[in-house]
Design an enzyme around this catalytic site. Structure first.
Site: not given
Ligand SMILES: O=C(O)CCC(=O)N[C@@H](CCC(=O)O)C(=O)O
Ligand SMILES: [Zn+2]
Length: 349
Positions: A68, A71, A165, A229
């Site tokens: 992303h 980030e 992320h 995260e």
């Molecule tokens: O904060 C958020 O809403 C999204 C943060 C983010 O990019 N999280 C990843 C998690 C991926 C996973 O579930 O392994 C995403 O949504 O791609």
């Molecule tokens: Zn992300």
């Protein structure tokens, strides 16, 4: 062209100066000890010459960021590690592949340009309309780079992929990791304690296959792979990098094969959650009932109406469910939120 990188030792600058395609690729050496290969924009590999052909004593490590584009903290962290390697402040003893996922989105300062890259792995890039936008093309290439990196003749003792992320919202647990779905494989106590030593004290066990980058490496290469995260998303220059001292130190030790000094698994030192369901968007009018500033890991009681769509209420189904990643502004069919319950430790070894 690589001269610019060798001179500046700033891989982020080099990537952003060449965001679309690095036509020549190229190789150079650091001292006698490391071969460096640039495979594409945002793709750089460090190969220690000390790893003999066919050796199985080493680890293959993938560190990805900017899947992303906005980030920024993980990008700054990876760039700092790359700089230390290029400047010989640290010397890699393991093979390391760094990936800056989406350079055009970094320049744009946005999560993505046309489509969320982290919904396009495990072949999703070629489904439906096919390779029709830059993110779809990049997802396929990133898979190929991981394939090439993890498919050398030597079989490492461990494959690792940390996909770094930051989250859109603030979180009750500032740093946390998503452990991809892993049927038939136990969760690694050692990896959970490595994360804990990095200051990442919360782990979510995913309940189903996904189209994320970390699941790709986990499923196809049995890598110890996580989406990680690292706090709330902020623009370049606004991140407090002191919040990543422990993480940087542990990644440094991992890359240089220094002792990790991990504690024995202790469930009281970590917060473990099981994903119980993903709520996907069914209708355009999907909306949450709670405010935009409600933090990740906020818990709601059974029966609480979390969201409304298509004239229906979506309610909490377990005694208590905590929410993470709520986002109503996703396309129909995609995940709007993950619901969590406390995890058991039965499958951790
Ligand atoms: O904060 C958020 O809403 C999204 C943060 C983010 O990019 N999280 C990843 C998690 C991926 C996973 O579930 O392994 C995403 O949504 O791609
Ligand atoms: Zn992300």
């Amino acid at each position: 062209m690589l001269q610019a990188l060798i001179k500046s030792q700033d891989f982020l600058k080099f990537t952003l100066d060449n965001p679309q395609y690095f036509e020549e690729g190229g190789t150079f050496s650091i001292g006698e000890h490391t071969q460096v290969e640039v495979w594409d924009t945002g793709v750089i590999v460090f190969e220690p010459r000390s790893i003999a052909a066919g050796s199985s004593e080493h680890k293959d490590i993938v560190l990805s960021c900017a899947v992303h584009g906005n980030e920024t903290a993980p990008i700054e962290l990876c760039n700092a590690l790359i700089k230390e390697l290029l400047q010989e402040k640290i010397i890699a003893k393991q093979r390391v592949l760094f990936l800056f996922g989406n350079p055009p989105a970094i320049i744009n300062g946005t999560r993505f340009i046309e489509e969320n890259l982290n919904r396009l792995f495990n072949g999703a890039h070629s489904a439906g309309e096919g390779l029709t936008n830059p993110e779809r093309i990049r997802a396929k290439k990133l898979e190929q780079y991981v394939d090439t990196f993890f498919s050398t003749k030597s079989k490492p003792m461990q494959r690792i992929h940390y996909d770094l992320h930051t989250a859109i919202r603030a979180s009750k647990h500032e740093k946390f990791a998503i452990y991809p779905y892993r049927p038939g494989r136990q969760y690694s106590a050692e990896q959970i304690m490595f994360l804990e030593a990095c200051g990442i004290d919360t782990v979510l066990f995913h309940h189903e296959p996904t189209t994320t980058f970390s699941y790709y490496s986990s499923k196809n290469y049995q890598a110890d792979a996580f989406t990680i995260e690292l706090g709330k998303v902020l623009p370049f220059g606004k991140n407090d990098m002191t919040r990543f001292i422990a993480l940087k130190e542990m990644l440094n030790r991992l890359i240089t094969d220094a002792p990790l000094g991990l504690n024995k698994f202790d469930e009281t030192q970590v917060n473990l959650y099981q994903v119980c369901r993903a709520i996907n968007k069914g209708f355009d009018d999907f909306e949450f009932t709670f405010a935009n500033d409600v933090e990740n890991f906020t818990a709601f009681p059974r029966g609480y109406i979390l969201a409304k769509e298509g004239g229906m209420d979506i309610k909490v189904e377990h005694d208590v469910e905590a929410i993470v990643f709520p986002n109503a502004k996703v396309p129909v069919g995609q995940r709007t939120v993950l619901c969590l319950k406390p995890a058991s430790t039965d499958n951790i070894a």
